[in-house]
Scaffold this active site. Structure first.
Site, PDB file in Angstrom:
ATOM      1  CE  LYS A 102       4.915 -14.700  -3.903  1.00 50.95           C
ATOM      2  NZ  LYS A 102       3.648 -14.138  -3.511  1.00 50.95           N
ATOM      3  CG  ASN A 157      -0.258   0.146   2.530  1.00 48.72           C
ATOM      4  OD1 ASN A 157       0.828  -0.387   2.730  1.00 48.72           O
ATOM      5  ND2 ASN A 157      -0.867   0.862   3.453  1.00 48.72           N
ATOM      6  CE  LYS A 166       6.648  -6.076   2.747  1.00 50.62           C
ATOM      7  NZ  LYS A 166       5.422  -6.810   2.780  1.00 50.62           N
TER       8      LYS A 166
HETATM    9  P1  ADP Z   1       1.718  -6.065   2.555  1.00 50.76           P
HETATM   10  O1  ADP Z   1       1.664  -5.613   1.145  1.00 50.76           O
HETATM   11  O2  ADP Z   1       1.961  -4.941   3.511  1.00 50.76           O
HETATM   12  O3  ADP Z   1       2.612  -7.250   2.784  1.00 50.76           O
HETATM   13  P2  ADP Z   1      -0.535  -7.891   2.983  1.00 50.76           P
HETATM   14  O4  ADP Z   1      -1.834  -7.703   2.282  1.00 50.76           O
HETATM   15  O5  ADP Z   1       0.352  -9.005   2.551  1.00 50.76           O
HETATM   16  O6  ADP Z   1       0.207  -6.489   2.918  1.00 50.76           O
HETATM   17  O7  ADP Z   1      -0.795  -8.077   4.556  1.00 50.76           O
HETATM   18  C1  ADP Z   1      -1.550  -7.132   5.296  1.00 50.76           C
HETATM   19  C2  ADP Z   1      -3.007  -7.579   5.406  1.00 50.76           C
HETATM   20  O8  ADP Z   1      -3.126  -8.677   6.286  1.00 50.76           O
HETATM   21  C3  ADP Z   1      -3.947  -6.576   6.008  1.00 50.76           C
HETATM   22  O9  ADP Z   1      -4.358  -5.587   5.086  1.00 50.76           O
HETATM   23  C4  ADP Z   1      -5.125  -7.459   6.462  1.00 50.76           C
HETATM   24  O10 ADP Z   1      -6.139  -7.489   5.482  1.00 50.76           O
HETATM   25  C5  ADP Z   1      -4.513  -8.864   6.539  1.00 50.76           C
HETATM   26  N1  ADP Z   1      -4.672  -9.569   7.820  1.00 50.76           N
HETATM   27  C6  ADP Z   1      -4.739 -10.920   7.903  1.00 50.76           C
HETATM   28  N2  ADP Z   1      -4.871 -11.303   9.165  1.00 50.76           N
HETATM   29  C7  ADP Z   1      -4.894 -10.180   9.927  1.00 50.76           C
HETATM   30  C8  ADP Z   1      -5.008  -9.944  11.337  1.00 50.76           C
HETATM   31  N3  ADP Z   1      -5.114 -10.949  12.209  1.00 50.76           N
HETATM   32  N4  ADP Z   1      -4.996  -8.660  11.783  1.00 50.76           N
HETATM   33  C9  ADP Z   1      -4.866  -7.640  10.898  1.00 50.76           C
HETATM   34  N5  ADP Z   1      -4.762  -7.807   9.549  1.00 50.76           N
HETATM   35  C10 ADP Z   1      -4.764  -9.068   9.064  1.00 50.76           C
HETATM   36 MG    MG Z   2       2.361  -9.220   1.952  1.00 43.40          MG
END
Ligand code: ADP
Ligand code: MG
Length: 315
Positions: free
Chosen positions: A129, A12, A213
Site C-alpha cells: 500500500k 465521503n 478499516k
Molecule cells: P470508502 O471511503 O467508503 O471506503 P471507497 O472508495 O473505498 O470508499 O469504496 C466505495 C466505492 O466503491 C464506491 O464509491 C464505488 O465507486 C466503488 N465500487 C467498486 N465496485 C462497486 C460496485 N460493484 N458497486 C458499487 N460501488 C462500487
Molecule cells: Mg475504502
C-alpha cells in the site's frame, strides 16, 4: 441492551471532494453524517462508529516531511492515534450536539483503539500500500534507512510502501462493550485501528503498518455480536457489472451470492471488494446479523427497507 449497530463511515463522511479537504469542511461533512446517525440513535440503536483516515494520514506525513528540520517526525502508529483523536473528537462533538438538539441525553466517547496484528503476517514481507507523497531517490533511501520499504513508481517518483496485515484482535474491545452497555455511543477502531504486535515477551509494540478499516470494522462487529453492520460509503447501493452498460443495482444478496459475485470480480479491489469481504467475515461469524451498504443520507430509508443493499446469511 438496545440492538447494537456498528456503523463504518467512509471517506465521503469526512472529505466531500478535493475542494473540501480543509478542517472546517471536514467538520461540516461529519456534522452532515451525524444527522443521519442521530436518526438511528433516536430509533433506539446502540451505535459504534468506525471511520477511515487515509487522506488525514497523508496530510500529517506531508506536514512531518516539511517540518522535519524543526520538529521531530511522528512514527506511523502515532500518526494513526493522532487521526483517531482528531476525527474521534469531530464525530463526538458533532453527534453530541445532534443528540442534544433532539433532546436525547446520550453521551459520545471516542476510544483510541489498538488492533493486534501478527508480526509474522506475510504482508510485512511485501508491503503493497503506497503512503505519503512521491519523492526523490535520495529521500527514499533516507526513509529506507528508517525502516520503510520504498518503491519506484514508473514516472511518478519514489514512494513509501506499507504493509496492510490482517487484524486479529481489538485490544480495547471489552472497554468498548462496557461503554455500550452503559449507554454510551462509541467511536472506535478509527482508520482500522492503531497497528500493534506482541513481542517475544508478549508486550505490545507499535508497528509500521496500516489496517484496512473495513476489515477492522468487521472484526469489531463480530466481536460485539452486533445486530447490524452498516457500511456507509459513496454509493446508495452495490452494483453488479459496476460502471458498465449492463450495470444492475442490488437490493439484496445472500451470503452465498456475495461470495459468488466477489469471486466473479464484481467488486473492485481497494474499494467495494474489502467491504464485501468484511461483510462476508461478519456474517460467517454472526449468521443472525444483517449487513447493509448505503450512503449517509439514505441510511434512514435503507433501514426502513426502501433502499441500500442488504446482505444476510443464507437460508
Ligand atoms: P470508502 O471511503 O467508503 O471506503 P471507497 O472508495 O473505498 O470508499 O469504496 C466505495 C466505492 O466503491 C464506491 O464509491 C464505488 O465507486 C466503488 N465500487 C467498486 N465496485 C462497486 C460496485 N460493484 N458497486 C458499487 N460501488 C462500487
Ligand atoms: Mg475504502
Amino acid at each position: 441492551m438496545d440492538k447494537v449497530a456498528v456503523v463504518a463511515i467512509g471517506g465521503n463522511s469526512l472529505i466531500r471532494d478535493q475542494a473540501h479537504e480543509d478542517v472546517p469542511s471536514q467538520i461540516a461533512t461529519v456534522e452532515e453524517t451525524c444527522r443521519h446517525i442521530g436518526d438511528m440513535v433516536a430509533d433506539g440503536w446502540s451505535v459504534v462508529i468506525t471511520h477511515g483516515n487515509g487522506p488525514q494520514v497523508g496530510f500529517i506525513l506531508r506536514r512531518n516531511e516539511l517540518a522535519a528540520h524543526e520538529v521531530p517526525m511522528t512514527p506511523i502508529d502515532v500518526i494513526g492515534a493522532e487521526t483517531q483523536g482528531a476525527i474521534g473528537y469531530m464525530i463526538a462533538r458533532a453527534l453530541d450536539n445532534e443528540l442534544r438538539q433532539r433532546g436525547l441525553s446520550r453521551s459520545v466517547v471516542a476510544v483510541a483503539t489498538q488492533v493486534l496484528v501478527d508480526r509474522n503476517d506475510p504482508a510485512f514481507q511485501n508491503p503493497t500500500k503506497g503512503i505519503g507523497s512521491f519523492t526523490t531517490r535520495e529521500k527514499a533511501l533516507e526513509f529506507a534507512r528508517e525502516g520503510w520499504t520504498v518503491r519506484e513508481d514508473a514516472g511518478r517518483g519514489w514512494r513509501r510502501m506499507i504493509a496492510s496485515p490482517i487484524p486479529l484482535e481489538i485490544i480495547e474491545q471489552d472497554a468498548i462493550r462496557v461503554l455500550l452497555e452503559a449507554g454510551f455511543i462509541v467511536v472506535g477502531v478509527g482508520g482500522g485501528g492503531i497497528p500493534v504486535v506482541r513481542d517475544e515477551a508478549g508486550l505490545l509494540r507499535g508497528t509500521i503498518a496500516v489496517i484496512d478499516k473495513d476489515r477492522a470494522s468487521s472484526l469489531l462487529a463480530s466481536a460485539l455480536k452486533a445486530d447490524l453492520f452498516l457500511i456507509s460509503t459513496a454509493v446508495e447501493k452495490v452494483a453488479l457489472n459496476y460502471n458498465r452498460p449492463d450495470q444492475r443495482w442490488l437490493d439484496y444478496m445472500t451470503l452465498g451470492e456475495a461470495k459468488r459475485y466477489l469471486a466473479e470480480g464484481h467488486f473492485l479491489a481497494g474499494s467495494m471488494g474489502p467491504k464485501i469481504e468484511a461483510i462476508i467475515a461478519y456474517l460467517e461469524a454472526n449468521p443472525r446479523g444483517r449487513a447493509l451498504i448505503t450512503k449517509p443520507d439514505t441510511i434512514a430509508r435503507a433501514l426502513a427497507g426502501k433502499t441500500g443493499t442488504w446482505v444476510v446469511a443464507d437460508g
